[in-house]
Design an enzyme around this catalytic site. Structure first.
Site, PDB file in Angstrom:
ATOM      1  N   ASP A 124       0.829  -1.207   0.000  1.00 63.87           N
ATOM      2  CA  ASP A 124       0.000   0.000   0.000  1.00 63.87           C
ATOM      3  C   ASP A 124       0.865   1.261   0.000  1.00 63.87           C
ATOM      4  OD1 ASP A 124      -2.322   1.408  -0.012  1.00 63.87           O
ATOM      5  OD2 ASP A 124      -2.696   1.223   2.136  1.00 63.87           O
ATOM      6  N   ASN A 130     -10.208  -3.744  -6.402  1.00 62.01           N
ATOM      7  CA  ASN A 130      -9.464  -2.739  -7.176  1.00 62.01           C
ATOM      8  C   ASN A 130     -10.056  -2.492  -8.564  1.00 62.01           C
ATOM      9  OD1 ASN A 130      -6.186  -3.577  -5.803  1.00 62.01           O
ATOM     10  ND2 ASN A 130      -7.600  -1.964  -5.207  1.00 62.01           N
TER      11      ASN A 130
HETATM   12  C1  FPP Z   1      -1.988  -0.129  -3.305  1.00 60.62           C
HETATM   13  O1  FPP Z   1      -1.496   1.192  -3.207  1.00 60.62           O
HETATM   14  C2  FPP Z   1      -1.313  -0.818  -4.396  1.00 60.62           C
HETATM   15  C3  FPP Z   1      -1.949  -1.399  -5.446  1.00 60.62           C
HETATM   16  C4  FPP Z   1      -3.406  -1.421  -5.595  1.00 60.62           C
HETATM   17  C5  FPP Z   1      -1.180  -2.015  -6.529  1.00 60.62           C
HETATM   18  C6  FPP Z   1       0.093  -2.708  -6.132  1.00 60.62           C
HETATM   19  C7  FPP Z   1       0.797  -3.092  -7.342  1.00 60.62           C
HETATM   20  C8  FPP Z   1       2.138  -3.107  -7.519  1.00 60.62           C
HETATM   21  C9  FPP Z   1       3.114  -2.812  -6.450  1.00 60.62           C
HETATM   22  C10 FPP Z   1       2.739  -3.396  -8.820  1.00 60.62           C
HETATM   23  C11 FPP Z   1       2.022  -4.405  -9.635  1.00 60.62           C
HETATM   24  C12 FPP Z   1       2.474  -5.750  -9.342  1.00 60.62           C
HETATM   25  C13 FPP Z   1       2.872  -6.613 -10.262  1.00 60.62           C
HETATM   26  C14 FPP Z   1       3.220  -7.973  -9.857  1.00 60.62           C
HETATM   27  C15 FPP Z   1       3.007  -6.219 -11.668  1.00 60.62           C
HETATM   28  P1  FPP Z   1      -2.518   2.388  -3.428  1.00 60.62           P
HETATM   29  O2  FPP Z   1      -2.617   2.666  -4.892  1.00 60.62           O
HETATM   30  O3  FPP Z   1      -3.821   2.091  -2.773  1.00 60.62           O
HETATM   31  O4  FPP Z   1      -1.776   3.568  -2.718  1.00 60.62           O
HETATM   32  P2  FPP Z   1      -2.465   4.771  -1.912  1.00 60.62           P
HETATM   33  O5  FPP Z   1      -3.117   4.164  -0.702  1.00 60.62           O
HETATM   34  O6  FPP Z   1      -1.301   5.627  -1.566  1.00 60.62           O
HETATM   35  O7  FPP Z   1      -3.423   5.446  -2.839  1.00 60.62           O
END
Ligand code: FPP
Length: 236
Positions: A2, A50
């Site tokens: 996250d 998501n």
């Molecule tokens: C949550 O942070 C993260 C995600 C929904 C995506 C995580 C994906 C990756 C690290 C890369 C993709 C993985 C592969 C294997 C290709 P957020 O977007 O909710 O962050 P925030 O809370 O700061 O908005």
């Protein structure tokens, strides 16, 4: 993993740039875990929920996955990483699905570390799919049979669950498997989660007393560690 969105926002960049940096952080984390002798690393890359994000972000994440599959699988394979994808594949494109199949097939004999990538995953989905599978096979639903039908049945339950990004929630991750896991929460945003952050999490874990329902005294006194089985007591 996250905090990618906030990491990007702090730099006036689009959210997908944060996810791109998140892939870098994941690469670093796999290497660091492997060097420290961690045998299984399970990451939450895309939740069932998501899909509700803006179209641009969802398609950005799908492109990122397709790109990562094309670029990262060979070096991971060369480092002895076995890659497994956990989640519902029915909504993924043919390209992503075949990339996932190929990644799993080509790395299936590796034993240094298992990397489980939870993608289109939800803890509730896993429990429900495991129960449906047992029912369809006419099997009784017990703790053991359910655990064996789960998407993560090929690995032991996690010892440590780390949540980055300063939130204190489980967010539908490993609901069944984390029953006795130690939880570590850190304010570090996922792209900033580095070797030092990992070592802090491991040190935090090492200081915990894991009782699994027993008392501290039972853990420290070997004589009390193995109480007689219940049926023995009943016979006495
Ligand atoms: C949550 O942070 C993260 C995600 C929904 C995506 C995580 C994906 C990756 C690290 C890369 C993709 C993985 C592969 C294997 C290709 P957020 O977007 O909710 O962050 P925030 O809370 O700061 O908005």
């Amino acid at each position: 993993m996250d905090g990618n969105g906030r990491w990007a926002k702090q730099r006036f960049m689009p959210r997908v740039a944060g996810h791109r940096q998140g892939v870098e952080s994941l690469r670093r984390c796999v290497r660091a875990c492997s060097e420290r002798g961690v045998k299984v690393l399970t990451v939450f890359a895309f939740s069932s929920e998501n899909w509700n994000r803006p179209n641009e972000e969802v398609s950005g994440l799908m492109d990122l996955l397709a790109g990562a599959l094309a670029r990262e699988v060979k070096p991971l394979h060369d480092s002895g990483v076995r890659i497994c994808f956990i989640g519902d594949r029915s909504r993924m494109s043919d390209k992503v699905r075949s990339g996932i199949d190929q990644a799993e097939l080509s790395t299936r004999s590796n034993t240094r570390i298992i990397l489980n990538v939870c993608f289109n995953y939800g803890g509730r989905w896993d429990i429900a799919q495991a129960a449906s599978k047992l029912v369809a096979q006419g099997q009784a639903v017990t703790e053991e049979s359910l655990a064996g039908a789960m998407a993560l049945a090929h690995v032991p339950d996690p010892d440590l669950v780390i949540r980055t990004g300063g939130e204190y929630r489980i967010s539908n991750f490993l609901l069944w498997q984390s029953a006795y896991s130690e939880l570590h929460f850190t304010d570090a945003l996922w792209p900033d989660f580095d070797e030092t952050s990992l070592d802090q999490a491991i040190a935090d874990f090492a200081g915990r007393e894991r009782r699994f329902g027993k008392t501290s005294e039972q853990l420290s006194s070997p004589a009390q560690q193995h109480p007689p089985a219940l049926n023995t007591q009943a016979a006495a």
